[in-house]
Design an enzyme around this catalytic site. Structure first.
Site, mmCIF file in Angstrom:
data_model
loop_
_atom_site.group_PDB
_atom_site.id
_atom_site.type_symbol
_atom_site.label_atom_id
_atom_site.label_comp_id
_atom_site.label_asym_id
_atom_site.label_seq_id
_atom_site.Cartn_x
_atom_site.Cartn_y
_atom_site.Cartn_z
ATOM 1 N N TYR A 173 -14.994 10.197 -0.825
ATOM 2 C CA TYR A 173 -14.003 9.748 -1.817
ATOM 3 C C TYR A 173 -14.069 10.573 -3.092
ATOM 4 O O TYR A 173 -13.111 10.612 -3.862
ATOM 5 C CB TYR A 173 -14.187 8.261 -2.139
ATOM 6 C CG TYR A 173 -13.528 7.364 -1.124
ATOM 7 C CD1 TYR A 173 -12.186 7.006 -1.252
ATOM 8 C CD2 TYR A 173 -14.217 6.900 -0.013
ATOM 9 C CE1 TYR A 173 -11.561 6.206 -0.315
ATOM 10 C CE2 TYR A 173 -13.604 6.101 0.936
ATOM 11 C CZ TYR A 173 -12.268 5.758 0.781
ATOM 12 O OH TYR A 173 -11.656 4.980 1.716
ATOM 13 N N ARG A 175 0.837 -1.210 0.000
ATOM 14 C CA ARG A 175 0.000 0.000 0.000
ATOM 15 C C ARG A 175 0.871 1.259 0.000
ATOM 16 O O ARG A 175 0.534 2.261 -0.636
ATOM 17 C CB ARG A 175 -0.922 -0.014 1.224
ATOM 18 C CG ARG A 175 -1.722 1.280 1.364
ATOM 19 C CD ARG A 175 -2.686 1.242 2.542
ATOM 20 N NE ARG A 175 -3.369 2.532 2.672
ATOM 21 C CZ ARG A 175 -4.334 2.763 3.542
ATOM 22 N NH1 ARG A 175 -4.753 1.815 4.345
ATOM 23 N NH2 ARG A 175 -4.886 3.961 3.610
ATOM 24 N N CYS A 233 -19.252 -1.922 2.290
ATOM 25 C CA CYS A 233 -18.347 -0.832 2.637
ATOM 26 C C CYS A 233 -18.863 -0.211 3.932
ATOM 27 O O CYS A 233 -20.044 -0.334 4.263
ATOM 28 C CB CYS A 233 -18.369 0.183 1.495
ATOM 29 S SG CYS A 233 -17.306 1.606 1.769
ATOM 30 N N HIS A 267 -17.052 3.587 -3.296
ATOM 31 C CA HIS A 267 -16.156 4.743 -3.174
ATOM 32 C C HIS A 267 -16.389 5.771 -4.294
ATOM 33 O O HIS A 267 -15.516 6.577 -4.586
ATOM 34 C CB HIS A 267 -14.686 4.319 -3.117
ATOM 35 C CG HIS A 267 -14.345 3.624 -1.827
ATOM 36 N ND1 HIS A 267 -13.079 3.213 -1.515
ATOM 37 C CD2 HIS A 267 -15.122 3.268 -0.764
ATOM 38 C CE1 HIS A 267 -13.091 2.634 -0.316
ATOM 39 N NE2 HIS A 267 -14.325 2.654 0.154
ATOM 40 N N ASN A 320 -10.848 -4.330 -0.201
ATOM 41 C CA ASN A 320 -10.867 -3.251 -1.196
ATOM 42 C C ASN A 320 -9.970 -3.568 -2.391
ATOM 43 O O ASN A 320 -9.015 -4.324 -2.247
ATOM 44 C CB ASN A 320 -10.397 -1.944 -0.541
ATOM 45 C CG ASN A 320 -11.533 -1.256 0.184
ATOM 46 O OD1 ASN A 320 -12.668 -1.278 -0.277
ATOM 47 N ND2 ASN A 320 -11.236 -0.638 1.317
#
Length: 432
Positions: A250, A96, A171, A201, A150
């Site tokens: 988002y 990440r 979510c 998102h 995700n």
């Protein structure tokens, strides 16, 4: 019927696990879990043992007849399971970190589910989930797979398009908004109705009703729909008013790109990437989890960006198991709900949850001005999903080029080359 339910939690060594265990304990009367199987990979064994120890203490403290099993054998956990949840991170937080840092270094949004970073996460994750689905098809074909790995919408769409597994994506954003409205208006959750339109998102709230009264304008005026992991400034009030819908936080990456990028770069120089911040929070949590006297979920867990994920998951299991027919916001197959998207695509909308599965509800309105962005992001998503499945460089390049946050073909080629190289270990299909 067999005596109690078997649940498999894939990614059981996650810091979120105590929350889902707490959910099972609270719902035991209506959702009688008998076995919880926490499964992880060898690299996650230490975390699995720490969090598994806490899970066992929580169950003992509750006095309920639930067995907690810890295993590295995924097939053993999946076999005969009634519900399977996935909360895994291929490449851990180290991967990440690069999803965020490489785009930032080129002046592009770096985020774990949106933009080039989200694409890399999808490329790493989708093949692993499809492999898990082969085991589910063989060992527990009637199980429900609840995915909150995700990018949840893309992962769920890949499962829907490429497997026979009964899968639903979810979510924490919708349940987070619901909780903030319960707190603001002092109303019972069943007296609040919010309508979501869009993708995971990438959604807009087009209706907020409390006790039958329209509160959308009032909530938009307060500018309060936000999350700990997506900050930057407030929405422009003229923009919100003319949009006539409340955008997911988002969407700041698309509507407020410059401010969000500036904040990301500043945050990186002060604290490192978001991944490094999360790593520090996680390390703190696991230190807490080690304490043999800790027998409940610690409040510090809510500092993680995904607070309430597990509550959403247990809500959904309870409703499926008991055929509750309540309304929940889920990631499901589109069908004919958004008529400008393919039917086999995954969207995030309100659904009636029945024992046979969720039924997406028709939408009151889809603002004309949101259709273009939904269409553009969905084009990117479908290209990226097919790239993940095939290992095709051509599809991956097209996906990167067609993401609205990537400004040019040359930038797309640069990002793709650098990011694939960093992910070589996790993308065998791309490297032969």
């Amino acid at each position: 019927m067999k005596n109690g339910l078997k649940i498999a939690v894939i990614g059981g060594g996650s810091s979120y696990t105590p929350e889902i265990v707490e959910g099972f304990l609270k719902r035991y009367d209506s959702f009688p879990v008998r076995e919880i199987w926490l499964v992880d990979i060898e690299a996650g064994q230490r975390k699995l043992e720490i969090v598994g120890g806490l899970a066992k203490r929580m169950v003992v403290e509750s006095g309920l007849p639930i067995e907690v099993h810890l295993t590295l054998n995924r097939r053993e956990a999946i076999e005969g399971a009634d519900f399977i949840t996935t909360q895994l991170r291929v490449g851990l937080l180290e991967a990440r970190k690069w999803d965020e840092h490489i785009p930032n270094s080129h002046g592009i949004i770096g985020q774990e589910t949106t933009g080039p970073g989200g694409m890399m996460k999808a490329l790493r994750t989708i093949p692993v989930l499809l492999d898990i689905c082969k085991d589910i098809e063989e060992l527990s074909p009637n199980a429900w797979l609840l995915n909150f790995t995700n990018p949840a919408g893309m992962v769920t769409e890949a499962i829907t398009r490429y497997t026979k597994v009964k899968s639903i994506g979810l979510c924490n954003a919708p349940i987070g908004l619901q909780k903030s409205l319960v707190s603001k208006y002092g109303a019972a959750p069943e007296h609040i109705y919010t309508e979501f339109v869009g993708l995971n998102h990438l959604h807009w709230v087009t209706r907020i009703e409390v006790g039958g009264e329209d509160k959308l304008d009032e909530v938009m005026a307060e500018n309060a729909y936000s999350a700990a992991n997506v900050t930057a400034g407030e929405w422009d009030p003229d923009f919100l008013r003319s949009l006539g819908a409340l955008p997911s936080y988002y969407l700041k990456y698309f509507y407020m790109t410059d401010e969000m990028l500036k904040e990301q770069v500043e945050a990186f120089h002060h604290n490192g990437t978001r991944a490094e911040v999360v790593k520090r929070v996680e390390d703190e949590l696991f230190e807490l989890y080690k304490d043999p006297n800790l027998k409940v979920k610690p409040p510090q867990l809510e500092k993680r960006g995904g607070a309430y994920y597990s509550e959403a998951a247990v809500n959904l299991m309870d409703s499926l198991y008991n055929d509750k027919r309540d309304v929940q916001t889920l990631n499901v197959r589109n069908g004919k709900i958004l008529d400008f998207l393919p039917e086999d695509t995954c969207i995030e909308v309100n659904c009636l949850v029945t024992g046979a599965g969720p039924i997406p509800l028709p939408l009151t309105r889809v603002p004309e001005q949101v259709k273009g962005l939904i269409g553009a992001v969905k084009t990117y998503e479908r290209l990226a999903i097919d790239a993940a499945v095939t290992g095709s460089h051509d599809l991956a390049l097209q996906a990167m080029v067609h993401h609205p946050l990537v400004p040019s073909v040359q930038m797309a080629k640069t990002l793709l080359s650098e990011m694939l190289e960093k992910n070589k270990l996790y993308l065998p299909k791309f490297f032969g």
